[in-house]
Enzyme design. Structure first.
Site, PDB file in Angstrom:
ATOM      1  N   GLY A 156       0.764  -1.281   0.000  1.00  0.00           N
ATOM      2  CA  GLY A 156       0.126  -0.016  -0.087  1.00  0.00           C
ATOM      3  C   GLY A 156       0.917   1.255  -0.132  1.00  0.00           C
ATOM      4  N   ARG A 157       0.138   2.406   0.586  1.00  0.00           N
ATOM      5  CA  ARG A 157       1.078   3.535   0.311  1.00  0.00           C
ATOM      6  C   ARG A 157       2.372   3.508   1.142  1.00  0.00           C
ATOM      7  NH1 ARG A 157      -4.452   5.810   0.984  1.00  0.00           N
ATOM      8  NH2 ARG A 157      -4.307   4.835   3.121  1.00  0.00           N
ATOM      9  N   ILE A 158       2.375   2.903   2.468  1.00  0.00           N
ATOM     10  CA  ILE A 158       3.458   2.840   3.124  1.00  0.00           C
ATOM     11  C   ILE A 158       4.687   1.970   2.610  1.00  0.00           C
ATOM     12  CG2 ILE A 158       4.688   2.504   5.422  1.00  0.00           C
ATOM     13  CD1 ILE A 158       1.919   3.559   6.748  1.00  0.00           C
ATOM     14  N   THR A 236       6.174  -2.239  11.802  1.00  0.00           N
ATOM     15  CA  THR A 236       5.775  -0.833  11.836  1.00  0.00           C
ATOM     16  C   THR A 236       3.993  -0.774  11.597  1.00  0.00           C
ATOM     17  OG1 THR A 236       6.393  -0.167   9.668  1.00  0.00           O
ATOM     18  CG2 THR A 236       7.763   0.447  11.442  1.00  0.00           C
ATOM     19  N   ARG A 238       1.021  -3.470  12.761  1.00  0.00           N
ATOM     20  CA  ARG A 238      -0.042  -3.678  13.825  1.00  0.00           C
ATOM     21  C   ARG A 238       0.482  -4.886  14.539  1.00  0.00           C
ATOM     22  NH1 ARG A 238      -1.216   0.783  13.565  1.00  0.00           N
ATOM     23  NH2 ARG A 238      -3.445   1.582  13.816  1.00  0.00           N
ATOM     24  N   GLU A 267       0.257  -4.581  23.484  1.00  0.00           N
ATOM     25  CA  GLU A 267       0.603  -3.110  23.446  1.00  0.00           C
ATOM     26  C   GLU A 267       0.207  -2.213  24.471  1.00  0.00           C
ATOM     27  OE1 GLU A 267       0.573   0.287  19.907  1.00  0.00           O
ATOM     28  OE2 GLU A 267       1.737  -1.698  19.255  1.00  0.00           O
ATOM     29  N   HIS A 286       5.555   2.464  19.299  1.00  0.00           N
ATOM     30  CA  HIS A 286       4.721   2.784  18.616  1.00  0.00           C
ATOM     31  C   HIS A 286       4.600   4.413  17.964  1.00  0.00           C
ATOM     32  CE1 HIS A 286       0.339   1.454  16.744  1.00  0.00           C
ATOM     33  NE2 HIS A 286       1.094   2.375  15.857  1.00  0.00           N
ATOM     34  N   ALA A 288       6.253   5.208  14.889  1.00  0.00           N
ATOM     35  CA  ALA A 288       6.772   5.376  13.318  1.00  0.00           C
ATOM     36  C   ALA A 288       6.080   6.957  12.895  1.00  0.00           C
ATOM     37  CB  ALA A 288       6.227   4.164  12.613  1.00  0.00           C
TER      38      ALA A 288
END
Ligand code: DGY
Length: 335
Positions: A156-158, A236, A238, A267, A286, A288
């Site tokens: 995807g985008r990341i 980075t 979930r 978490e 968490h 990023a």
């Protein structure tokens, strides 16, 4: 004229909060820890809008307990904390903050990759512990990033931004995703591989997939067994995409060499958790997307989603704009 009531479940950057304050009566939860469930229910009960964080569970029970809520604006791109179907069924609009955190998150994922490869954190710990006595030919040897193979789970985008960064290091990039993306393959020079093949061939595996029922525990014992013993895992996305027990075993047994995690399951990770003390694992809290500029933009999009929803307009980054004019969104506004 009265204003809509809004609950903001944590302090957020002023860039967003000011926009909300201009047009709403706002209550902001001031503590560092998220509001406990009972408090969230109590505070949101009479609100028209809610700004939630990824630490707040927004489900059918909460929506029923807060019958005035018309819009839930999540200040995160991930929305696995929200039951969007339950919101749609009640005519509650839901928004997230895609786009603005893409590059910042990819920067950090690449930083973790570099830190794992070159043992940056171990080096810092070594110096801080007063152990640095000379230059050592065998001291803290790592692996090269340049010309290594990166495997992206999710494009995807990341994931795509991660591939761009990898190009600068002359890396070979493989990806797996539910569907092949041939145009992106051409643009970024990445190669599709089924997950199991990708795991067998890569030096760094980086996770960039949302958490869904299909991706929960995607990285499990069987999958770690396919990875090279020299490989590192970067997460980075979930925490629950990785089966924690299986990761601990893989790191302890040398099944894989390293893990660099910005997200974990659970978490936060308790300080006495094995992943915190394993020498071949680094964990960050968490962060990023945590650059000042990006968190400001996330807050602004969250505010714009919220205000659009309160005005009965489509959310600029809406997840269920089809809920507009349905259920409680069709009722006359109370302000
Ligand atoms: C998100 O937005 O989903 C990240 O996990 C936090 O920025």
């Amino acid at each position: 004229m009265s204003k809509p009531s809004v609950y903001v479940a944590r302090r957020i950057p002023d860039q967003g909060l000011e926009l909300i304050r201009d047009v709403c009566d706002v209550t902001v939860w001031q503590e560092e820890l998220p509001p406990p469930r009972e408090e969230l229910l109590r505070q949101a009960r009479d609100c028209d809008g809610l700004v939630s964080l990824l630490t707040d569970t927004i489900d059918g029970d909460l929506l029923d307990a807060c019958p005035r809520l018309r819009v839930v604006s999540n200040m995160a791109v991930g929305y696995d904390n929200i039951d969007v179907a339950a919101a749609t069924a009640r005519g509650v609009l839901v928004g997230n903050t895609p786009g603005v955190l893409t590059e910042t998150t990819a920067d950090f994922a690449f930083a973790l990759l570099m830190a794992a490869a070159r043992r940056v954190v171990e080096g810092v710990d070594y110096v801080r512990a007063g152990q640095w006595r000379t230059w050592g030919p065998l001291l803290l040897l790592g692996v090269d990033v340049h010309h290594a193979t990166l495997g992206l789970i999710g494009l995807g985008r990341i994931g795509q931004e991660m591939a761009r960064r990898a190009r600068g290091f002359d890396m070979r990039v493989l990806y797996c995703a539910p569907h092949r993306q041939e145009e992106v393959e051409r643009e970024l020079g990445v190669t599709y591989a089924p997950l199991d093949d990708l795991l067998a061939q890569t030096d760094f595996v980086s996770i960039h997939t949302p958490l869904t029922p299909e991706t929960r525990h995607l990285m499990n014992r069987a999958r770690f067994a396919l990875m090279k013993p020299s490989a590192a895992l970067i997460n980075t996305a979930r925490g629950p995409v990785v089966e924690t027990e299986a990761l601990v075993e893989a790191l302890r047994s040398g099944q894989i060499a390293y893990a660099a995690l910005d997200v974990t399951d659970p978490e936060p990770l308790p300080a006495d958790h094995p992943l915190v003390s394993l020498p071949n694992c680094i964990v960050t809290p968490h962060i990023a997307s945590a650059s000042r500029a990006t968190r400001g933009k996330m807050a602004e999009i969250a505010a714009r989603n919220l205000i659009a929803g309160l005005n009965g307009e489509p959310l600029p980054a809406g997840l269920n704009n089809e809920a507009l004019g349905a259920g409680r969104n069709a009722l006359p506004r109370a302000w």
